[in-house]
Design an enzyme around this catalytic site. Sequence first.
Site, PDB file in Angstrom:
ATOM      1  N   GLY A  23       0.783  -1.229   0.000  1.00 33.27           N
ATOM      2  CA  GLY A  23       0.000   0.000   0.000  1.00 33.27           C
ATOM      3  C   GLY A  23       0.809   1.269   0.000  1.00 33.27           C
ATOM      4  O   GLY A  23       0.241   2.357  -0.043  1.00 33.27           O
TER       5      GLY A  23
ATOM      6  N   GLU B   3      -4.945  -3.174   4.682  1.00 28.49           N
ATOM      7  CA  GLU B   3      -5.982  -2.852   3.694  1.00 28.49           C
ATOM      8  C   GLU B   3      -5.460  -2.941   2.271  1.00 28.49           C
ATOM      9  O   GLU B   3      -6.211  -3.277   1.342  1.00 28.49           O
ATOM     10  CB  GLU B   3      -6.558  -1.457   3.972  1.00 28.49           C
ATOM     11  CG  GLU B   3      -5.713  -0.271   3.537  1.00 28.49           C
ATOM     12  CD  GLU B   3      -4.453  -0.087   4.356  1.00 28.49           C
ATOM     13  OE1 GLU B   3      -3.492   0.480   3.823  1.00 28.49           O
ATOM     14  OE2 GLU B   3      -4.443  -0.505   5.527  1.00 28.49           O
ATOM     15  N   ASP B   4      -4.170  -2.674   2.061  1.00 29.82           N
ATOM     16  CA  ASP B   4      -3.601  -2.715   0.714  1.00 29.82           C
ATOM     17  C   ASP B   4      -3.707  -4.109   0.103  1.00 29.82           C
ATOM     18  O   ASP B   4      -4.081  -4.264  -1.061  1.00 29.82           O
ATOM     19  CB  ASP B   4      -2.142  -2.253   0.742  1.00 29.82           C
ATOM     20  CG  ASP B   4      -1.353  -2.896   1.880  1.00 29.82           C
ATOM     21  OD1 ASP B   4      -1.913  -3.751   2.589  1.00 29.82           O
ATOM     22  OD2 ASP B   4      -0.183  -2.533   2.057  1.00 29.82           O
ATOM     23  N   TYR B   5      -3.379  -5.126   0.907  1.00 27.94           N
ATOM     24  CA  TYR B   5      -3.478  -6.508   0.434  1.00 27.94           C
ATOM     25  C   TYR B   5      -4.919  -6.875   0.109  1.00 27.94           C
ATOM     26  O   TYR B   5      -5.198  -7.492  -0.932  1.00 27.94           O
ATOM     27  CB  TYR B   5      -2.911  -7.457   1.493  1.00 27.94           C
ATOM     28  CG  TYR B   5      -3.189  -8.914   1.220  1.00 27.94           C
ATOM     29  CD1 TYR B   5      -2.410  -9.643   0.331  1.00 27.94           C
ATOM     30  CD2 TYR B   5      -4.243  -9.571   1.854  1.00 27.94           C
ATOM     31  CE1 TYR B   5      -2.668 -10.981   0.076  1.00 27.94           C
ATOM     32  CE2 TYR B   5      -4.506 -10.904   1.611  1.00 27.94           C
ATOM     33  CZ  TYR B   5      -3.715 -11.607   0.723  1.00 27.94           C
ATOM     34  OH  TYR B   5      -3.985 -12.936   0.472  1.00 27.94           O
TER      35      TYR B   5
END
EC number: 2.4.1.80
Length: 466
Positions: free
Chosen positions: A268, A293-295
């Site tokens: 992210g 959250e990026d994953y």
Amino acid sequence: MEAANEVVNLFASQATTPSSLDAVTTLETVSTPTFIFPEVSDSQILQLMPATLYSGMNWLRDHLDGFSLLALSGCIFVSVLYLVHIIAFFYSIYRLHHKVEPDPTLPGVSVIKPIVGTDKNLYQNLESFFTSQYHSFELLFCFHSEEDEAIEVVRSLIKKHPNIEAKILFEGEPVGMNPKVNNMMPAYRAARYPLVLISDSAIFMRPDGILDMATTMMSHEKMASVTQIPYCKDRQGFHAAFEQIFFGTSHARLYLVGNFLGVVCSSGMSSMMKKSALDECGGMEKFGEYLAEDYFFAKALTSRGCKAAISTHPALQNSASVTVLSFFNRIGRWIKLRIAMMPHLMVVEPLQDCVTSGLIMAFGLNYLGGYSVYKTFGLHLFYWIVMDFSLMTSMQNGKFNFTPFLFVFIWLFREFTSPFIFIKAVLAPTIVWRNNKFKLSWGGRIRTSKNSQKVPEAVSLSKGAV
């Protein structure tokens, strides 16, 4: 065995056919050849197998006990890791550092910059976005508090570059336990352009960086997630070199091979998405319950049939406050996240490090063939460091600002301390990030704990865009 008999007998049998005199007695009679297939036993079939294969099967039957099977499996596992090095190196040459040409038909980009605090490199990092060579973009700076000292840095840049569309958004929106997602929500809702780029405050962007990512995004109609492979901007000092060597070797190797194989491994710190595609997944607010959250952005997009890729230029981290201790804490935090998201990595991850895999190969070959443990481990280290240096040379795409001696010293220090970082992360699963403490449930969801600090609450967007 009937099929095998037919193949063997096709070449081994004798055929009897009518005489030529009978064949020409009449033009209206066509003689069909008759083949006689003698019976062939299973033992005769085995005799036709290559001698080496047959003897190899006998050796496995007579010698492969439980420990031998374990040693052989370990050697095969480490051999796969050797192959991973080769794939990563050649894929880096194929994928990275390509020139991109300006294209005015590319969509506009909304750049979201969540910021907490400042350091001496923040001005340089943020200004690199103001000077980006892209035809249509906006900068959205997100702060939890109007008292953050970094706000003055942003305001001075907005004043210096009045031709760049930029806004400051305060205090976020409470959609979950992840403070970064809460912080970015007003900017996400205010984003005007089809492409959204989430970029950490410590990232220095090349002038053509946004162009590179947007070009990759539009290279395929199903592409919805593009990330820059994490790397580091050249900086002086031991601590900076330590961080740069990690991201140019161990981290880069797995990131490149993961993308080569189509495995989701999104970071992210510099990630671009199609806003419409993320909205179809529920929008950014749906991921407020996850710390990584990026994953989960990339995972949700790919699960709907979208594609994910890396751009050609790496993300250049340029933090001024990095230390070896802060780096160890950061890597330990990532280990805790990965284990919470994919618990099976608790077994696999420590085995793929250089030292542990070298011990597996050394003792495995010693048990199977009596080879020297020391020589095998030494050759393993030599191969690993040569391949890592080659990969980092590809990532750097230029001269290093540290000596080969420093590279070897830092590389050895990092590799031999890696198992201890993993053990510490497993024994202390609570994640400390910024001013907050988190515990994660299996699957990566944040759950509250008695010792957790309160996540800063947010208010609506109406509190302020400057």
